[in-house]
Design an enzyme around this catalytic site. Structure first.
Site, mmCIF file in Angstrom:
data_model
loop_
_atom_site.group_PDB
_atom_site.id
_atom_site.type_symbol
_atom_site.label_atom_id
_atom_site.label_comp_id
_atom_site.label_asym_id
_atom_site.label_seq_id
_atom_site.Cartn_x
_atom_site.Cartn_y
_atom_site.Cartn_z
ATOM 1 N N MET A 171 0.568 -1.543 0.009
ATOM 2 C CA MET A 171 0.111 -0.115 -0.165
ATOM 3 C C MET A 171 1.169 1.069 -0.535
ATOM 4 S SD MET A 171 -3.524 -0.728 1.970
ATOM 5 C CE MET A 171 -3.028 -0.339 3.858
ATOM 6 N N HIS B 241 8.694 1.363 3.321
ATOM 7 C CA HIS B 241 9.768 1.088 4.120
ATOM 8 C C HIS B 241 10.705 -0.338 4.257
ATOM 9 C CE1 HIS B 241 7.762 -2.128 6.542
ATOM 10 N NE2 HIS B 241 6.930 -1.776 6.425
ATOM 11 N N HIS C 108 9.533 -3.273 2.938
ATOM 12 C CA HIS C 108 8.898 -3.762 1.870
ATOM 13 C C HIS C 108 10.058 -4.187 1.041
ATOM 14 C CE1 HIS C 108 5.180 -0.748 3.121
ATOM 15 N NE2 HIS C 108 5.115 -1.766 2.705
#
Ligand code: PAF
Length: 282
Positions: free
Chosen positions: A30, A34, A37
């Site tokens: 989404m 950071h 991810h």
């Protein structure tokens, strides 16, 4: 790196990859990327020839009182990070593209959605499975990568893939933490400095439970009460759940066996944080 905004172009691009003989990995996100991810992307990169990252803040998985409107967004920063990790495509559809007015189909997974976050966030997992199914159909991946921090999400998606005979390998990746132990989450950006300190109670709880288990404690109630009292000792916290459960079915357990899941959801100020760990003998 190509940035694609329509399902039609995404499907064309996926077909091009597949007909050239490439394997494709999808990392659904989404956004507000950071290090957690980026780790998912590195794993996807390592296991496949082509990496697709989707960025879509999915309204269908937010309840009416959830933070959809405030959910942090940083498109430019996200594209830069995705490029640096070596993504081949970023799929960034609009809400209208993903949910045209005519659409009326949802994907619902039964039992594993009824525990943990499924209790306090009704409809959340239906929103997740519906969008993930649509993202799979748009990007046609051979594999998709998800974080173990969202343990229940990973379980629900794995169930959906198996039940619906989707020919996609689901890869779960370990939780990436800040240096002090806080699990990385886009929602950490909501925490003020005082709340940020209190948020450490989640990781401290997991560590406490693990110590108790390694020392021989097997009664779920005893561990749960110790964890609850640790959390309550931290300012601004409100417990949503502290649950010891079976890691496959997510059903509550009374006695810990070989492998049990401790899952937590705690509000720190207005921010709802989750974390979990598997308790097994080391
Ligand atoms: O984990 C997330 O960020 C979301 O739930 C996902 C899997 C991208 C679906 O919107």
């Amino acid at each position: 790196m190509e940035v694609i905004e329509t399902v039609e172009r995404m499907q064309e691009s996926a077909d091009e990859f597949r007909s050239a003989g490439y394997t494709v990995a999808l990392v659904p996100t989404m956004g507000y990327l950071h290090e957690g991810h980026l780790e998912l992307m590195r794993v996807g990169r390592k296991h496949s020839d082509k990496l697709i990252v989707s960025i879509f803040v999915n309204p269908a998985q937010f309840g009416p009182t959830d933070d959809f409107g405030e959910y942090p967004r940083d498109t430019e920063g996200d594209l830069k990070k995705a490029r640096e990790v070596g993504a081949d495509v970023v799929f960034m559809p609009s809400v209208e593209e993903m949910y045209p007015e005519v659409s009326q189909t949802k994907v619902h997974v039964e039992k594993v959605t009824q525990h943990l976050c499924g209790i306090s966030r009704p409809g959340h997992f239906e929103g997740v499975t519906t969008v993930v199914c649509k993202l799979f159909n748009a990007t046609k991946p051979h594999m998709a990568v998800f974080g173990q921090k969202d343990y229940q999400q990973l379980t629900v998606i794995s169930r959906m893939v198996e039940d619906l005979n989707m020919d996609i390998e689901i890869i779960g990746v370990h939780t990436v933490r800040e240096q002090d132990g806080l699990a990385m989450s886009s929602r950490n950006s909501y925490l003020n400095p005082e709340e940020r300190k209190s948020a450490l109670c989640l990781k401290k709880s997991l560590d406490l439970a693990d110590r108790m288990f390694q020392d021989g404690e097997k009664t779920a109630r005893v561990i749960r009460e110790a964890v609850e009292s640790l959390i309550k000792g931290h300012a601004f916290t409100e417990i949503d759940y502290v649950t010891l459960c079976d890691p496959a079915t997510l059903e509550d357990i009374e006695t810990l066996g070989e492998n049990s899941l401790l899952a937590l959801a705690v509000r720190v100020g207005n921010t709802r944080l989750i974390d979990n760990c598997l308790l097994r003998k080391t």
